[in-house]
Every structure is written in structure tokens, then in C-alpha cells.
Design an enzyme around this catalytic site. Structure first.
Site, mmCIF file in Angstrom:
data_model
loop_
_atom_site.group_PDB
_atom_site.id
_atom_site.type_symbol
_atom_site.label_atom_id
_atom_site.label_comp_id
_atom_site.label_asym_id
_atom_site.label_seq_id
_atom_site.Cartn_x
_atom_site.Cartn_y
_atom_site.Cartn_z
ATOM 1 N N ALA A 1 0.844 -1.189 0.000
ATOM 2 C CA ALA A 1 0.000 0.000 0.000
ATOM 3 C C ALA A 1 0.885 1.246 0.000
ATOM 4 C CB ALA A 1 -0.908 -0.004 1.224
ATOM 5 N N GLN B 1 2.669 4.162 1.497
ATOM 6 C CA GLN B 1 3.283 4.266 2.825
ATOM 7 C C GLN B 1 3.681 2.904 3.400
ATOM 8 O OE1 GLN B 1 4.428 7.039 3.853
ATOM 9 N NE2 GLN B 1 3.369 8.191 2.243
ATOM 10 N N SER B 2 3.841 1.908 2.550
ATOM 11 C CA SER B 2 4.282 0.583 2.997
ATOM 12 C C SER B 2 5.685 0.635 3.585
ATOM 13 C CB SER B 2 4.265 -0.381 1.804
ATOM 14 O OG SER B 2 5.042 -1.528 2.060
ATOM 15 N N ASN B 3 5.855 0.075 4.788
ATOM 16 C CA ASN B 3 7.185 -0.065 5.386
ATOM 17 C C ASN B 3 8.002 -1.137 4.677
ATOM 18 O OD1 ASN B 3 6.417 1.743 7.491
ATOM 19 N ND2 ASN B 3 5.407 0.048 8.527
ATOM 20 N N THR C 1 8.126 -2.014 1.603
ATOM 21 C CA THR C 1 8.737 -1.634 0.332
ATOM 22 C C THR C 1 10.038 -0.868 0.515
ATOM 23 O OG1 THR C 1 7.361 0.361 0.209
ATOM 24 C CG2 THR C 1 6.529 -1.617 -0.887
#
Length: 400
Positions: free
Chosen positions: A102, A104-106, A108
Site C-alpha cells: 500500500a 506508505q508501505s514499510n 517496500t
């Protein structure tokens, strides 16, 4: 820390600091939630996975990625169902890491950091349609530009932000991306969201269970951990599921290896962060991931790990994944002001909300009364695993 032989032989590329991520008492929170006449007494602690690695924005995904890297660096034929489960999509030396999440994915940005560490290209696919945070943001342009999106770009990743696909469109953007890269002579390695579907995705937190056990032993010897001398309850976020599943497998192996069973088994409580799917869906996933990891490290997956080992709580998900609801915001503020600990708006604020509920409403005490031996019934130790993610906070500036 000593791992059983079968587990220790699994290749691992170290991304973490040589010392374990620290565990420290949450003294102010403990004091505010407990009273002198409370039985059992509850002591709260935090394991700081956000302090676990020198790489960018440390968090729980680096543990998982440590076990994927040897596979990334070892040229092999393509993995079966690689577009779903993860792995190289063509034979040869991997050139490009591809992952998704998504906005704001951590996960990634930790993949992007690993790509930079390995000298590989990284393509990050961000899905607007799975980001409740984006839908709730008043400044959507900022949400798509700052926080983890900005960090991924600083790390050199190619960021592709995708609109929700029409239901009638019979294509998969991940497969399209992998095919495109292959057509340009690249060898992409697919890492699914959270690395959970990857066959090796649960190993990092199976290993973390042994790390926690070693820290328990040291703290108990130093007189810093009373009661059972263990962290009897472990509260952790449950998103894609392999962090919880790995912990279940690791602690199961520890119990099986133990010469004595003087203590009740540690109970892992996964706090769900999304209401999109029913709790039963997540329970089945966690059980599958725990068994997948368990089979690799020396357990009999079907006999040693059952649904009784899976405890998920879906009461604190809020309205949508990635949305910082007013209740969770209170706990984000509380931890900052009481403990000087900064949580993230997607996962850890909801974990602390769940932890506080379990303590304040007496659920932890009632569960412990049913499980504890007489010797250790007077004190219970609960460990909150801080999985990182604070770098997303700038995108939530209009809410926080």
C-alpha cells in the site's frame, strides 16, 4: 544464541546489528495501568525492532529478508508460482528486486534498502486501492509524496503508483511488471507484500523467538525479569501474517527442545490492523505460515503446530487498513508523552491499543490465571514488539 542444527544450517545474510534488538521496560505505562493490589501484577516491556539494523528505517521486514537474500544471490531456475509466492522469475543472475504494498508501505522501503545494499535495481509497486490512509488523508498529494514514498525514492527505487484496476480488467499489474522487465533483459526477483507468501518468509521471526529467549535468560539472571522469568505474552502486529507465524514456529521449537516444561508456553497475540478480511481468514494464513516455517526448522508441521497456537485479536483494526482512527491516535500520543517512544500510525499504535485493553480490562490476568502454575501466578510479563514504521508519520501530518 544457539539454534538447533537443522535451523542453523539454513543460509542467512546478516542485515541486523550483531547485538539483539534491545528490550526495555515500559515503566511509565506499567505504572499507569496497574495498581498495588492487582493480581497478577503486570509488567510491560518493548522489543525495539525499529533499532535492529543499520539500514534505512529499521523494522521487522529486515529479519525476513535476511533469509531471502541467499536465494536472491544464488542464480537458480525460476521458482514455481513465483509471481505469487516469490522468487526469481527467470534463470540467471538476479538484476532487479520487485515488491508491492500500500502507499506508505514499510516493507517496500526495506526491500529498496536491501536492493541498494546488494547493488540491485528495485521496482516498488504501490497500490492506491489498498491504502485506507490515502482515502482518509485530507492532503492526498502530500500522502503520495512524503513519508515512505519519499524514502523509497531516496534509496533509488523506481516507484510506480497504481490506480485501482477496474474489476472487468483481467490483468495483474505485478505479472505485467515482471514480464516487462524480462522483455528488457532483466532478471526480476519477486518479493510478495510483507514477504509472507515467500517459502522462507517466516524464518526471520522463528529466529527472533530464540533471540527473545536468550534475552529472557540474561534478564532473569540479572534480576531484571521476575515472575516466570519469561515474557509470558508477546503482542505483535498481524498484517500479512508471517511475523506472527514465524514467532509461533520458533517458540514451538524452543518448547520441543526444552528439557523441562516448568512454565506455561508463551502466548503470542497478533493484533490485526485491517478489517478487510474476517479474522478466520488471517488465522488460516498464520497457521499456514507457521507450519511452513516449522517444517524448515525441524518441526512436524501438522503435529507440532495447530490452530490452538494461533491467537489473533481483530477488535482494534479501526475503520480501514492504514487509517489512524481516533482511539489509536490516543495511544500514539500516550506512548510519545509517557515513554518517549514514537509509534507508527498503521501498526504499532493499534498494538499498544490492544495491549492496554488486555491489561485494563483484566483479560490478561484472567487468561494467565487459567494457564499459570502456582509458583509463578503472581506476576505476568508482557512484551510489545515494536516493528518500526515511524517514517510514515509525515504522510499523516494532517491527522497526528
Amino acid at each position: 544464541m544457539t539454534l538447533p542444527r537443522q535451523f542453523a544450517q539454513i543460509p542467512r545474510f546478516r542485515l541486523l546489528y550483531p547485538d539483539p534488538s534491545p528490550i526495555h521496560p515500559l515503566q511509565a505505562l506499567t505504572t499507569s495501568l496497574t495498581t498495588n493490589n492487582q493480581t497478577p501484577r503486570v509488567s510491560l516491556y518493548a522489543k525495539r525492532e525499529d533499532h535492529s539494523s543499520p539500514l534505512a528505517c529499521a523494522g521487522n521486514k529486515y529479519r525476513k529478508l535476511e533469509y531471502l537474500i541467499p536465494d536472491i544471490l544464488n542464480p537458480t531456475p525460476p521458482t514455481p508460482n513465483s509471481a505469487i509466492n516469490g522468487g526469481a522469475t527467470a534463470p540467471g543472475k538476479v538484476t532487479t528486486l520487485v515488491t508491492e504494498g500500500a502507499v506508505q508501505s514499510n516493507h517496500t522501503i526495506q526491500v529498496a534498502s536491501v536492493a541498494q545494499r546488494l547493488g540491485l535495481v528495485c521496482v516498488v509497486i504501490l497500490h492506491k486501492g489498498t491504502s485506507g490512509g490515502l482515502a482518509a488523508a485530507r492532503d492526498k498529494d502530500a500522502f503520495l509524496r512524503v513519508g515512505n514514498v519519499q524514502v523509497a525514492k531516496l534509496l533509488g527505487a523506481e516507484v510506480r503508483v497504481l490506480e485501482p484496476s477496474p474489476q472487468e480488467k483481467n490483468t495483474d499489474p505485478v505479472i505485467d511488471t515482471l514480464d516487462e522487465l524480462g522483455a528488457h533483459g532483466k532478471v526480476p526477483y519477486w518479493i510478495p507484500s510483507g514477504a509472507s507468501l515467500h517459502p522462507l518468509g517466516g524464518l526471520g521471526y522463528a529466529r527472533a523467538a530464540f533471540e527473545i529467549a536468550a534475552q529472557e535468560e540474561r534478564a532473569s539472571q540479572d534480576g531484571d525479569l521476575g515472575g516466570s522469568g519469561r515474557y509470558d505474552y508477546i503482542f505483535v502486529a498481524c498484517g500479512s501474517g508471517s511475523t506472527v507465524g514465524g514467532l509461533i514456529a520458533g517458540f514451538k521449537l524452543l518448547e520441543k527442545s526444552s528439557q523441562t516444561q516448568a512454565h506455561p508456553p508463551r502466548k503470542i497475540i497478533g493484533i490485526l490492523n485491517s478489517p478487510t478480511m474476517p479474522c478466520s481468514y488471517h488465522e488460516e494464513r498464520v497457521l499456514r505460515f507457521a507450519r511452513m516455517a516449522g517444517g524448515l526448522i525441524g518441526l512436524d508441521p501438522e503435529k507440532d503446530i495447530t490452530m490452538d497456537d494461533v491467537c489473533l485479536d481483530d477488535r482494534f483494526t479501526g475503520t480501514a487498513y492504514g487509517v489512524l482512527d481516533p482511539e489509536s491516535k490516543q495511544y500514539l500520543n500516550m506512548m510519545a508523552q509517557k515513554e518517549g517512544v514514537i509509534l507508527d500510525p498503521v501498526y504499532t499504535a493499534k498494538i499498544v491499543r490492544g495491549l492496554v485493553h488486555w491489561v485494563q480490562q483484566g483479560e490478561l490476568g484472567r487468561d494467565w490465571a487459567q494457564r499459570a502454575t502456582t509458583t509463578h501466578s503472581g506476576q505476568v510479563n508482557a512484551l510489545f514488539i515494536h516493528t518500526g514504521g515511524q517514517s510514515a508519520l509525515p504522510a499523516y501530518a494532517d491527522i497526528v
